[in-house]
Design a protein around this motif. Structure first.
Motif, short mmCIF file in Angstrom:
data_model
loop_
_atom_site.label_atom_id
_atom_site.label_comp_id
_atom_site.label_asym_id
_atom_site.label_seq_id
_atom_site.Cartn_x
_atom_site.Cartn_y
_atom_site.Cartn_z
N GLN A 46 0.83 -1.26 0.09
CA GLN A 46 0.12 -0.09 -0.01
C GLN A 46 0.80 1.43 -0.11
O GLN A 46 0.56 2.26 -0.75
N TYR A 47 1.98 1.15 0.84
CA TYR A 47 2.90 2.56 0.79
C TYR A 47 3.27 2.92 -0.50
O TYR A 47 3.47 4.04 -0.91
N ALA A 48 3.90 1.91 -1.08
CA ALA A 48 4.61 2.11 -2.47
C ALA A 48 3.46 2.51 -3.62
O ALA A 48 4.00 3.09 -4.39
N ALA A 49 2.39 1.80 -3.53
CA ALA A 49 1.23 2.09 -4.31
C ALA A 49 0.67 3.38 -4.22
O ALA A 49 0.65 4.20 -4.98
N GLN A 50 0.50 3.78 -2.75
CA GLN A 50 0.15 5.17 -2.70
C GLN A 50 1.00 6.34 -2.97
O GLN A 50 0.84 7.50 -3.25
N SER A 51 2.40 6.03 -2.65
CA SER A 51 3.54 6.95 -3.15
C SER A 51 3.45 7.12 -4.65
O SER A 51 3.67 8.32 -4.98
N GLY A 52 3.38 6.14 -5.48
CA GLY A 52 3.39 6.43 -6.82
C GLY A 52 2.20 6.85 -7.37
O GLY A 52 2.11 7.82 -8.10
N ALA A 53 0.96 6.92 -6.58
CA ALA A 53 -0.18 7.53 -7.11
C ALA A 53 0.12 9.09 -6.71
O ALA A 53 -0.38 10.10 -7.28
N PHE A 54 0.32 9.21 -5.47
CA PHE A 54 0.68 10.62 -5.29
C PHE A 54 1.78 11.49 -5.72
O PHE A 54 1.62 12.40 -6.33
N GLN A 55 2.89 10.62 -6.30
CA GLN A 55 3.77 11.15 -7.14
C GLN A 55 3.14 11.51 -8.51
O GLN A 55 3.69 12.68 -9.07
N SER A 56 2.43 10.85 -9.16
CA SER A 56 1.92 11.18 -10.29
C SER A 56 0.87 12.25 -10.13
O SER A 56 0.90 13.18 -11.02
N MET A 57 0.10 12.34 -9.12
CA MET A 57 -0.76 13.40 -8.88
C MET A 57 0.10 14.82 -8.84
O MET A 57 -0.30 15.91 -9.60
N VAL A 58 1.09 14.79 -8.28
CA VAL A 58 2.03 15.85 -8.24
C VAL A 58 2.57 16.38 -9.47
O VAL A 58 2.51 17.52 -9.70
N ALA A 59 3.06 15.31 -9.95
CA ALA A 59 3.60 15.59 -11.39
C ALA A 59 2.46 16.20 -12.57
O ALA A 59 2.80 17.09 -13.17
N MET A 60 1.29 15.81 -12.61
CA MET A 60 0.36 16.08 -13.31
C MET A 60 0.08 17.73 -12.97
O MET A 60 -0.24 18.61 -13.95
N ASP A 61 -0.22 17.85 -11.65
CA ASP A 61 -0.39 19.30 -10.91
C ASP A 61 0.82 20.20 -11.45
O ASP A 61 0.50 21.28 -11.88
N ASN A 62 1.87 19.70 -11.62
CA ASN A 62 3.13 20.52 -11.88
C ASN A 62 3.11 21.15 -13.22
O ASN A 62 3.05 22.05 -13.61
N ASN A 63 2.53 19.90 -14.06
CA ASN A 63 2.38 20.46 -15.49
C ASN A 63 1.29 21.39 -15.82
O ASN A 63 1.33 22.22 -16.59
N THR A 64 0.35 21.15 -14.93
CA THR A 64 -1.00 22.07 -14.97
C THR A 64 -0.34 23.37 -14.64
O THR A 64 -0.96 24.54 -15.37
N PHE A 65 0.36 23.33 -13.57
CA PHE A 65 0.62 24.71 -13.13
C PHE A 65 1.54 25.79 -14.30
O PHE A 65 1.23 26.62 -14.25
N GLU A 66 2.29 24.91 -14.78
CA GLU A 66 3.17 25.28 -15.72
C GLU A 66 2.47 25.77 -17.03
O GLU A 66 2.75 26.81 -17.54
#
Length: 83
Positions: A46-66
Motif C-alpha cells: 500500500q505505501y509503495a502504491a500510494q506513493s506512486g499515485a501521489f507522485q503522479s498527482m504531483v507531476a500532473m499538477d506541476n504540468n498544469t501549473f506550468e
C-alpha cells in the motif's frame, strides 16, 4: 485601440481564463486523496502504491501549473502589445 478591438481582447481573455479555470478544476477534482488511500488500504504494498499515485498527482499538477503560468504570461504579453 478602438472600442471593438478592446471588446474583442476582453472576450479573448475571458475565454482564456475560462479554459484555465476548467483545467485547474479538473486537476483539483482528480486529486482524490481519500479515494487513493482507500483504494490501496488492504494492499500488501500500500505505501509503495500510494506513493506512486501521489507522485503522479504531483507531476500532473506541476504540468498544469506550468501551463497555467504560461497562459497567464501570454495574456499579459498580449495586453502589453495592444497598449
Amino acid at each position: 485601440m478602438t472600442k471593438n478591438q478592446l471588446i474583442s481582447k476582453i472576450h479573448s481573455l475571458k475565454m482564456d481564463l475560462d479554459y484555465l479555470k476548467r483545467d485547474l478544476k479538473f486537476r483539483l477534482e482528480g486529486n482524490d486523496i481519500d479515494g487513493t488511500i482507500e483504494k490501496f488500504k488492504d494492499n500488501e504494498y500500500q505505501y509503495a502504491a500510494q506513493s506512486g499515485a501521489f507522485q503522479s498527482m504531483v507531476a500532473m499538477d506541476n504540468n498544469t501549473f506550468e501551463r497555467a503560468i504560461a497562459s497567464i504570461e501570454k495574456m499579459e504579453t498580449e495586453l502589453d502589445n495592444k497598449n
